[in-house]
Structure formats: C-alpha cells, structure tokens
Design a protein around this motif. Sequence first.
Motif, PDB file in Angstrom:
ATOM      1  N   ALA A 250       0.837  -1.204   0.000  1.00 46.41           N
ATOM      2  CA  ALA A 250       0.000   0.000   0.000  1.00 46.41           C
ATOM      3  C   ALA A 250       0.872   1.254   0.000  1.00 46.41           C
ATOM      4  N   VAL A 252       0.336   5.597   0.528  1.00 43.67           N
ATOM      5  CA  VAL A 252      -0.583   6.692   0.838  1.00 43.67           C
ATOM      6  C   VAL A 252      -0.097   7.946   0.109  1.00 43.67           C
ATOM      7  N   TRP A 258       0.864  13.411  -7.508  1.00 46.20           N
ATOM      8  CA  TRP A 258       1.766  12.390  -8.011  1.00 46.20           C
ATOM      9  C   TRP A 258       1.508  12.015  -9.460  1.00 46.20           C
TER      10      TRP A 258
ATOM     11  N   ARG B  27      -2.790  14.019  11.416  1.00 49.49           N
ATOM     12  CA  ARG B  27      -2.921  13.249  10.172  1.00 49.49           C
ATOM     13  C   ARG B  27      -4.027  12.211  10.323  1.00 49.49           C
ATOM     14  N   ARG B  28      -5.001  12.241   9.430  1.00 49.69           N
ATOM     15  CA  ARG B  28      -6.092  11.261   9.497  1.00 49.69           C
ATOM     16  C   ARG B  28      -5.761  10.110   8.540  1.00 49.69           C
ATOM     17  N   PRO B  30      -6.365   7.986   5.559  1.00 46.46           N
ATOM     18  CA  PRO B  30      -7.145   8.184   4.336  1.00 46.46           C
ATOM     19  C   PRO B  30      -7.886   6.912   3.948  1.00 46.46           C
ATOM     20  N   PRO B  31      -8.902   7.025   3.094  1.00 53.71           N
ATOM     21  CA  PRO B  31      -9.642   5.829   2.646  1.00 53.71           C
ATOM     22  C   PRO B  31      -8.746   4.932   1.797  1.00 53.71           C
ATOM     23  N   ARG B 602       2.903  16.334   0.237  1.00 53.35           N
ATOM     24  CA  ARG B 602       2.639  15.561   1.442  1.00 53.35           C
ATOM     25  C   ARG B 602       3.639  14.432   1.645  1.00 53.35           C
ATOM     26  N   GLY B 603       4.332  14.114   0.495  1.00 47.29           N
ATOM     27  CA  GLY B 603       5.266  13.006   0.577  1.00 47.29           C
ATOM     28  C   GLY B 603       4.533  11.688   0.614  1.00 47.29           C
ATOM     29  N   ALA B 604       5.242  10.705   0.701  1.00 47.41           N
ATOM     30  CA  ALA B 604       4.624   9.382   0.731  1.00 47.41           C
ATOM     31  C   ALA B 604       5.206   8.611   1.899  1.00 47.41           C
ATOM     32  N   ARG B 605       4.431   7.777   2.395  1.00 44.87           N
ATOM     33  CA  ARG B 605       4.934   6.917   3.461  1.00 44.87           C
ATOM     34  C   ARG B 605       4.404   5.512   3.216  1.00 44.87           C
ATOM     35  N   ALA B 607       2.760   2.167   3.934  1.00 46.99           N
ATOM     36  CA  ALA B 607       1.757   1.765   4.901  1.00 46.99           C
ATOM     37  C   ALA B 607       2.228   0.526   5.637  1.00 46.99           C
TER      38      ALA B 607
END
Lengths: 308, 607
Positions: A250, A252, A258, B27-28, B30-31, B602-605, B607
């Motif tokens: 996954a 986010v 992007w 930070r919430r 996200p769906p 926001r960048g990416a992280r 999961a």
Amino acid sequence: MPAAAGPSATPRLDLLDPAEVARLGGLEVITEGIVEGFLAGLHRSPRRGFSVEFAEHRMYQPGDEPRYLDWRLLARSDRLYVKQFEEETNLRAMLVLDGSRSMDWSGDAGARLTKRQYAERLVAALALVLLRQRDATGLITFDDAVRALVPPRARHTQWHLLLRELQTTTPGTGTAAEPALRRVVEQLRRRGLVVFVSDLLFDPPLALTALRFLRHRGHQVLVLHIMDPDEVELRGAAEARYEDPESGQAVVLRPADWAQAYARTVEAAVSEWRSACRRRGIAYERVTTDTPFGTALGQALVRSTGLA
Amino acid sequence: MIGFTAPWALLGLAAAAIPVLLHLFARREPPTVLFPATRYLAETARAHHRRLTLQHWLLLLVRTLLIAALALAAAGPTLPGGSAATHAPSAIAVVLDNSLSSATTAAGTPMIARLKDAARTIFRAAHADDALWLITADALPRRGSAAELSGIVDGITPSPARLDLGAAIGIGREAMAAEPIPSSVVIVSDLQASALAEATGRGAVVVVRPDGPSVGNLGLAALDPGRQPWGPEGGRVQARTSGTPGKSAAVSLRVGDRPPRRQLATAGASLTQASGPLTAGWWPVRAELEPDELRLDDVRETAVRVADAARAAWKSEDRFLATAAEVLLSNGRLVRGGGLSIGNLGQGASIVQPPADPAAQGALNRSLAARGSAWRFGEIVSGSSVTDSGPVLGRHVVSRRYALLRGGSTGKTGEARGSPGGVLVTAGGEPWVVRSGNTILLGSRLEPEWTALPLSAEFVPFVDFLANRAIRGELALLDTAPGDPVTLPDAATAVIRAGVPRPVEGGSAFRSRETGLFFILAESDTIGVVGVNPDPRESLLERATDADVGRLWPGARTATLERAASVAFAAGGLADLRGPFLMMAAALALADAALAGLGARRGARAA
C-alpha cells in the motif's frame, strides 16, 4: 446485385465502446458479432487466397474481393459464391490468459469492463478468428497456478469449448506466468502462435525468460498488455491509501500531486516491456480496456500475423 | 535592537507551531482504494522519495516561517536607524539655523538657501503620522504639518539674531516631551563652533551641516564710546573687529555728522578714533566694514551724549574738594556757577558731605527729606573699612563714615543700571556714595581724617565723575544683541527709533529683533540709548568639527546637508520593518505555492 452485397445498416460491434458491446449480450453472441464486424471491415480475407489448394465455396459477403468470386457458378446458379483456399500447413495457436486478481479490476466499475472481462472477450474473438481460419487454437488460463488448459484443436466445437472455460474460470489470487508459459511448450509441438494476454503486474524476468524460450522454439509470440485507463493516468484529488489487491502493498498519497511522476513511471514500465520484447523478437501491444475490440483485434493480428 | 510597537501581537508567534502540530498529530487515515498498479506508485514514491521529503520539510518550514513573519509584521517591528522612506512614526524638531551667519554667501549661493532646501527635504520625507516642529533663531517652537512647516520655511530669511544651538535643542526636547513616539532634534545649520553649547534634556540629536570649510569673514565685534557724557571737547570711540585670522578690510568710523575716517583692520584689531569737539546733545556713532561674504555683521552703531561742563559752586573751607574743583575748573570740566553745589546741600543739584559737626546731622537730614531724598545720614560708624572696587572707584581706605540709610521719598530717582537703589560706591559692603534725584550723598567727608581718597590720584577724576555724570543721573548706554533682553532704566517711559516712539514701562525688559539705535526717553528727556548690534560670535564662521558635536551632544549623528532627509529620521526614529516582514511573508507565500505546485508536498509513506 443482391441486397447482401450492399452496405449494412447494423453498427459494427468491433468498433463500439467495449462496455456498450458487453451490455448487448453474452460472451458468445457478442464475440461473434465482433468478429463478423471485424472481418467485414477487412478488405481481404485473412490467410486466404494465396494458398494454392481450393477448400470450399461460401456465400459472398460484403468486403470479399471480387476476384475470388466463382464466375462459373454465378453463371450457372445466378448466385454469388466466393472460393476459399486452404493453406498448405495449418497454424497452431495457444492463447494464454492471465486470470489473477489484479485483472479483476476496473477503474470505473459499471462504465468500463474489468481487465479480465475485456481480456476474455478479446481472447474469445481472437480464438474465433483463428478457428475460422481453421487454425488449431487452445487456451491456458492461470493465476498463481495454471487453472484451465484447453489443448489446441481446429474442430467446430473448439470455440464453444474455449468459451466455456473462459466463463467458468474464476479470478485467482497471485500471478505465476512462467509455469503457464512452460505448459504452452508442452502443447505446441510444432511451430505456432502464442498470444499472452495479461496486465503484466508481476516481476518480468521469469515471464520474459519463458517467452524467450517459446520464441526460441520457433513460436510467434504476441504479448497483449491489458491496462485500465486509470492505471495509465492516475486520477483523483483526495489523499488515499492505494493497496495492491494481490500483494497487499500500500502507498498513501494524493493523486493530484503524483500524477505526473506516476505517468512517467508507467510509461517507463511499458517502454521496458516493449524494448525487452523487441530484443527477444516478441510482438508487444498495449491495449487499454476502453479500446474498441476491433481495434485491439487489428493490433493483435497485425502484430502476430502481419494481416490487416 | 529590534523593538515592537504592538508587542502583544507576538503571541501570534505561537500559531507558527500549527503546521508542525498538524503534521505530527492531525494526520487522518485516508480511505483505502484497491489499485492493482500499486507497484508503479510504490516505484514512483521510491524514485522521488528524497526530493519529495525535502519538499515536504521545506513546505513545513515555509509555512511555519510564513505564520511567524505575519505575526512579527502584526507586532510592528522597528529597528533604530530608520530611513526616510521607511521610518516608524517619529517626532522631529527641525532647528533651522537662520541666525546672522546664515546670510553668508559662498560660491554665489546664500547659506540660508541651502539650509532651507535641507529642511524642506526633511519635511517632504515625513509621514502623516509624524509629529513635526520647526525652531528658528527666534527660539519659538512651531508645530505643524509638513506642508505648513515647509510653507514657513519658504518665507524664512536670515535673522540678525544669534541662535544658541544648545538652547535650541533644549527647546525642541521640551516641545516634544509629551509625544509618546520616538523623538529627535534635527539641527540644520552652518554649525558655527561659536553656536554650540551644552543642551538640556535627553534625546537623540541629528546634525546636518554643509560639507567643506567655512568662508573667511571679518565683522565688527564692538564699538565703545567710553564713559558718558562727553564734554564739548568730544571723546574717543574704539572699534574692535573679529573674524577669520589674517583677513583684513577697511573700517569706516563716523561720529555724528563728522566725515567718516577709514582705517585698515585685521581680525581682532582695535581701532580708536577721536571725535573732535562736539556740541551738546546725542550723537550717533557708526562703524562700517567693507562688504564681504557676510554683510550683516559689517555695521555697528551706538550713540554718545555730549554735555557742557557743570556750573558749580564750592566752599574754600572744604580744602580737598575745593582743590579738586579748581583743577577741574582750570581744565574746563567745571564752570563757576550756581547749578551745582559741591560739598553741601544747596538749592539745586548738590554733592553733599556729612557735616563736620555731628550736631548738624539732624537739620541736614530734615532738609534732605524736605527735598524728597530717598537717603539720609545715620549714625557714625566706627572702624576702618575699604571701598569696594567698582566701575566708579577703586579701593580706598575709609576711616570714618556715616551710615547712609534709605527711607523717606518713594519717587522715581532715575538711578542708572548697575546701581540698585541709587548706590554708586560701597565701603565694606555698605552704601558709601548714593544718589537720589539730583542729590549725591557721601558717607565720609572727603578729608584725610575720614578717608584716604583725597590723597590719591583718583580723587580729581572721582569729583569730575560726580559733578559731570553722576549728578545728572548716569546715562543708560545699553548694548545688546537682537532678541536679547535688556533692562530699561526705572525712569524710562518710551523708546524711540527713527522718530517712532514706543511706550515702555520703566524697569521692564526691552528686546528687539532688529538692529539699530533705540533712544530711551523719560517723558521728554533722553536718558539713554540701547544699541542693538549683532552678537560678535556670529562673525566667527569657523565650523565645529564632528568631535566638537560629539563632545557637547553625546550620541549625536552628523551628516551633510545633502543627506538631511535620509538621516533625519535615523537617530530617534525607528525603521519600520512591517514592510520588509510583509514582503517576506509574500515571498514565503509564493514559495509555498511553488512548492505545492511541484507536487508530492505531502510526501509518501509506506503503509
């Protein structure tokens, strides 16, 4: 001139939107319609006319070349027949369909076919075209293992057999292309045609090795890379957690931020597949699920047989 | 050191933590979206991770700085040393030095024109929220808008008065004392060294002055006709020059209607000229220099009183007095007659010795009282004393004397300046020679048994002084500078100049901003003259150095006239940093938009 010789008012299914075509009927019906339309759009019959051995007569259809008309029979019976010729050697074709979970996805459910649905119809159409050419055609579906295998035959019932297998195979989980391609070797003893239909969402080395092996065995290999338009171009504005249905991986991110970078990555991946196939003498075509079936068929046949 | 006009707004700096707090805690989740091509997304994120992470932190930093810049701008940041364009609200007292020296012309341009230009540029640079004053040589602080004060500046001409810059600074500071905003006094001056003085009060001082050396000048510093009145034979006037050492010019001296005489003089020279015989009356005396770069100090005026010799009578028994009178008679300083009684109380003017017989004291006092005298003889004072050295008499031993007591008449006596209550000479601090009206009382008999004065060389001139000057009421020959006050004699009733009388009150202060001669009248009699002449210090054009300025006005900033506007608001004023901070905030907002536009902020992280 008989009425059959005039232009048909019926829309050609091969040129309609695939989703609209799918809503017109079952797999069998619409596939026949697609193929009929597709063949009608050709200015010459595929793989006929250059063989020396007469095969049979059939009723003239719009699009047939007048030079194949049997003028003697016309004079005798006042009916239009064209002569068909048999190639000296028949082709053996194997259609390999990816049935993994990643194929069972549409970026716009309801408005677009899933990659799997699109691929089924395309494979069915291809099979029908090939079988009408009296080419022995078989089918392998696979996900994380080979799920169905229909050996190549040129019988009249072969197409219905293929359709049944296509309709009964359920989506699997992972993707293991290499074993499926190995099984093709077992099925195609002589030189033949291999059409590999997949979204190619797996690691390429093993699959490419198997494809190269097929190529080395003298087979003509065509890779149809099925993609949903939403996989080509990332859409959406709100941040979301994107999850791979097969691996669970996954990411986010916010698509709007992007989109450009993603498009470059996809284009690089496609280019990588295309160049890798070209280096190995393998034909490659990317087909998005909003491409009319006729166009996709044309691409596939041109790439695989040189016909159009 | 940076300051703030609204420091409470600094609480807004806490808001700068909002982006960081949001990043850390808000930070919430996200769906979740199923996406088969996630491998492409992950690959994209990996490829751009470093750049996007940098963008992410840059964005966080930019947003934090943006909020901080806005909070700081709202707090009204200021910095000492504001420029003309971006200064905080300030109180400015512009001291425009239009003193006499501003009339100097150098290279064809009057100094006053350059000073006025500089003052106008300061007012042009002022903002609506500045508090402005203008102080000129008249020492009056004027409050007004920049336009109003510029209008006043347009009409200013060189004044004959001197401007004490130290006093002007004090006036400016006092005027601005109630202002809550930073204040400074801006001196716009030719900066004569002689104009500098210590200043009262505290506050910033900015001095703008011409660049380069001052021009040479020669002026008339003094014009002295000596003791008054002159006799018919006339007298001598003495003129003194001042100015740039080595500079010379011709001086013309004129007494009354006699032809002027010219002499060559250098700076610091004293010139003397005899008038020759003159008839009785008041005569103007005028000294004039050849024109030079500063014209206003080239003329000086005064007046002399010429009087006939006193007609006097004396008794031969008063041996020493009689001898002195005979000497004066032989020199034309006295004429025998009945106008003045020397030695005893006569019908008219009298120079009265105490009686040799103490028994006669009472009768004499009664006679004095009957004439309205303000003084009377008291008891004999034993013990030796010494006369106090003064303008009338030197030091002489007094062996015996009567106490001179004040009392009786309250009428006007016409005492001269410098002799309060009519006291002309004191001995041991007590009145010894006094005058009341036309009567002079001596505390001791002018005999060796009473005082050593008759045996001294000063005795005859002293008698001459009493008979020809003191008895007439010493003349008020007053010299003052434009704008400076001078105390008029008690008997003064009017001052007249060029035939135009101006009523005055006796004993009051008189001042004139114009130079010239002002005759003092007591009813119809002329009892003196006020000569209003330029302050001789104005002739000294030598410019003070920056070190002089720094010594007298610590912390003062100096600059040339051309930089007047840029420095005027620098010392006391504060640079308004709101503009720079707002510009910084705008730049940060643009940077934020640019960074956000690059995408992946926001960048990416994973999961």
